[in-house]
Design a protein around this motif. Sequence first.
Motif, PDB file in Angstrom:
ATOM      1  N   UNK A 111       0.825  -1.206   0.000  1.00 20.94           N
ATOM      2  CA  UNK A 111       0.000   0.000   0.000  1.00 20.94           C
ATOM      3  C   UNK A 111       0.862   1.260   0.000  1.00 20.94           C
ATOM      4  N   UNK A 112       1.942   1.234   0.748  1.00 17.69           N
ATOM      5  CA  UNK A 112       2.791   2.419   0.892  1.00 17.69           C
ATOM      6  C   UNK A 112       3.759   2.582  -0.283  1.00 17.69           C
ATOM      7  N   UNK A 113       4.427   1.495  -0.691  1.00 19.44           N
ATOM      8  CA  UNK A 113       5.518   1.587  -1.658  1.00 19.44           C
ATOM      9  C   UNK A 113       5.242   0.903  -2.994  1.00 19.44           C
ATOM     10  N   UNK A 114       4.106   0.261  -3.123  1.00 16.85           N
ATOM     11  CA  UNK A 114       3.831  -0.465  -4.361  1.00 16.85           C
ATOM     12  C   UNK A 114       4.689  -1.710  -4.462  1.00 16.85           C
ATOM     13  N   UNK A 115       5.135  -2.016  -5.660  1.00 16.43           N
ATOM     14  CA  UNK A 115       5.890  -3.247  -5.898  1.00 16.43           C
ATOM     15  C   UNK A 115       7.406  -3.052  -5.816  1.00 16.43           C
ATOM     16  N   UNK A 116       7.851  -2.098  -5.036  1.00 17.15           N
ATOM     17  CA  UNK A 116       9.289  -1.916  -4.839  1.00 17.15           C
ATOM     18  C   UNK A 116       9.818  -3.079  -4.000  1.00 17.15           C
ATOM     19  N   UNK A 117      10.854  -3.709  -4.478  1.00 14.86           N
ATOM     20  CA  UNK A 117      11.365  -4.923  -3.853  1.00 14.86           C
ATOM     21  C   UNK A 117      11.959  -4.707  -2.457  1.00 14.86           C
ATOM     22  N   UNK A 118      12.831  -3.720  -2.224  1.00 18.30           N
ATOM     23  CA  UNK A 118      13.472  -3.633  -0.904  1.00 18.30           C
ATOM     24  C   UNK A 118      12.503  -3.613   0.285  1.00 18.30           C
ATOM     25  N   UNK A 119      11.437  -2.840   0.267  1.00 16.55           N
ATOM     26  CA  UNK A 119      10.559  -2.864   1.440  1.00 16.55           C
ATOM     27  C   UNK A 119       9.818  -4.207   1.619  1.00 16.55           C
ATOM     28  N   UNK A 120       9.563  -4.901   0.536  1.00 15.76           N
ATOM     29  CA  UNK A 120       8.827  -6.168   0.613  1.00 15.76           C
ATOM     30  C   UNK A 120       9.706  -7.355   0.977  1.00 15.76           C
ATOM     31  N   UNK A 121      10.988  -7.223   0.731  1.00 14.01           N
ATOM     32  CA  UNK A 121      11.878  -8.370   0.807  1.00 14.01           C
ATOM     33  C   UNK A 121      11.902  -9.049   2.173  1.00 14.01           C
ATOM     34  N   UNK A 122      12.147  -8.299   3.222  1.00 17.58           N
ATOM     35  CA  UNK A 122      12.277  -8.896   4.544  1.00 17.58           C
ATOM     36  C   UNK A 122      10.975  -9.535   5.002  1.00 17.58           C
ATOM     37  N   UNK A 123       9.872  -8.820   4.875  1.00 14.65           N
ATOM     38  CA  UNK A 123       8.580  -9.369   5.294  1.00 14.65           C
ATOM     39  C   UNK A 123       8.233 -10.615   4.485  1.00 14.65           C
ATOM     40  N   UNK A 124       8.554 -10.606   3.203  1.00  8.92           N
ATOM     41  CA  UNK A 124       8.250 -11.766   2.353  1.00  8.92           C
ATOM     42  C   UNK A 124       9.104 -12.972   2.730  1.00  8.92           C
ATOM     43  N   UNK A 125      10.374 -12.751   3.021  1.00 12.72           N
ATOM     44  CA  UNK A 125      11.237 -13.861   3.420  1.00 12.72           C
ATOM     45  C   UNK A 125      10.794 -14.450   4.756  1.00 12.72           C
ATOM     46  N   UNK A 126      10.467 -13.586   5.711  1.00 16.69           N
ATOM     47  CA  UNK A 126       9.929 -14.091   6.976  1.00 16.69           C
ATOM     48  C   UNK A 126       8.644 -14.874   6.733  1.00 16.69           C
ATOM     49  N   UNK A 127       7.762 -14.358   5.888  1.00 15.52           N
ATOM     50  CA  UNK A 127       6.496 -15.043   5.603  1.00 15.52           C
ATOM     51  C   UNK A 127       6.749 -16.422   5.005  1.00 15.52           C
ATOM     52  N   UNK A 128       7.744 -16.546   4.142  1.00 17.78           N
ATOM     53  CA  UNK A 128       8.072 -17.856   3.573  1.00 17.78           C
ATOM     54  C   UNK A 128       8.562 -18.824   4.646  1.00 17.78           C
ATOM     55  N   UNK A 129       9.412 -18.350   5.535  1.00 17.33           N
ATOM     56  CA  UNK A 129       9.884 -19.211   6.625  1.00 17.33           C
ATOM     57  C   UNK A 129       8.729 -19.635   7.528  1.00 17.33           C
ATOM     58  N   UNK A 130       7.869 -18.685   7.882  1.00 14.15           N
ATOM     59  CA  UNK A 130       6.758 -19.032   8.762  1.00 14.15           C
ATOM     60  C   UNK A 130       5.790 -19.989   8.077  1.00 14.15           C
ATOM     61  N   UNK A 131       5.628 -19.856   6.766  1.00 11.29           N
ATOM     62  CA  UNK A 131       4.811 -20.806   6.008  1.00 11.29           C
ATOM     63  C   UNK A 131       5.417 -22.206   6.062  1.00 11.29           C
ATOM     64  N   UNK A 132       6.740 -22.271   5.968  1.00  8.93           N
ATOM     65  CA  UNK A 132       7.435 -23.563   6.070  1.00  8.93           C
ATOM     66  C   UNK A 132       7.154 -24.219   7.419  1.00  8.93           C
ATOM     67  N   UNK A 133       7.316 -23.458   8.511  1.00  9.65           N
ATOM     68  CA  UNK A 133       7.116 -24.031   9.840  1.00  9.65           C
ATOM     69  C   UNK A 133       5.642 -24.326  10.108  1.00  9.65           C
ATOM     70  N   UNK A 134       4.751 -23.548   9.557  1.00  8.41           N
ATOM     71  CA  UNK A 134       3.317 -23.828   9.680  1.00  8.41           C
ATOM     72  C   UNK A 134       2.985 -25.154   9.002  1.00  8.41           C
ATOM     73  N   UNK A 135       3.558 -25.376   7.854  1.00 12.51           N
ATOM     74  CA  UNK A 135       3.289 -26.593   7.088  1.00 12.51           C
ATOM     75  C   UNK A 135       3.991 -27.817   7.666  1.00 12.51           C
ATOM     76  N   UNK A 136       5.242 -27.669   8.091  1.00 10.20           N
ATOM     77  CA  UNK A 136       6.067 -28.820   8.461  1.00 10.20           C
ATOM     78  C   UNK A 136       6.275 -29.029   9.951  1.00 10.20           C
ATOM     79  N   UNK A 137       5.960 -28.047  10.774  1.00 10.85           N
ATOM     80  CA  UNK A 137       6.170 -28.197  12.209  1.00 10.85           C
ATOM     81  C   UNK A 137       7.582 -27.819  12.621  1.00 10.85           C
TER      82      UNK A 137
END
Length: 157
Positions: A111-137
């Motif tokens: 919402x704030x920055x659009x599709x600019x990669x740097x602001x999205x990068x950290x949150x997206x990487x954390x989200x991927x890790x949390x998705x992994x642990x949600x799925x696999x334990x």
Amino acid sequence: MTAIQPKPTLLLATLQSTAIENRIGQVVWTIARVAVGLLMIHNGFSKLADVQGFASGVVSFIGLPYPVFFTYCAAYAEIGSSILLAAGLLTRLNASVLLFTMLIAIFFHLKKDGLQIPPLETASLYALWFSFFLTNGGGLFSLDTAIASWLRKSSSP
């Protein structure tokens, strides 16, 4: 004659991790879980360091009501869930809480920055890790696995 197998309970199913036989893989899984959990803690503390700034700059910006209340909710969820994730206790539940906070962060950055990669990068990487642990334990070397093992032993005849 076959032995009667106890039905898996919801708790046991939640605590049980995806099985992989490779010990090195399990060690890497554990290191990743602990590292991601410990690295995430600072996000909660940074919200507590400037509650009003985060409330007005982020929570109000995305349109949520009661911005100070939701700032405290996010901060304590990130601190508590990160510690429990690192310990491997209720890993899937805590990963889902942390994934939710990262989805909100991704929404904010979009919402704030659009599709600019740097602001999205950290949150997206954390989200991927949390998705992994949600799925696999939590993996073999987690408190979840120890508790699941104890539950299996205590429920067997």
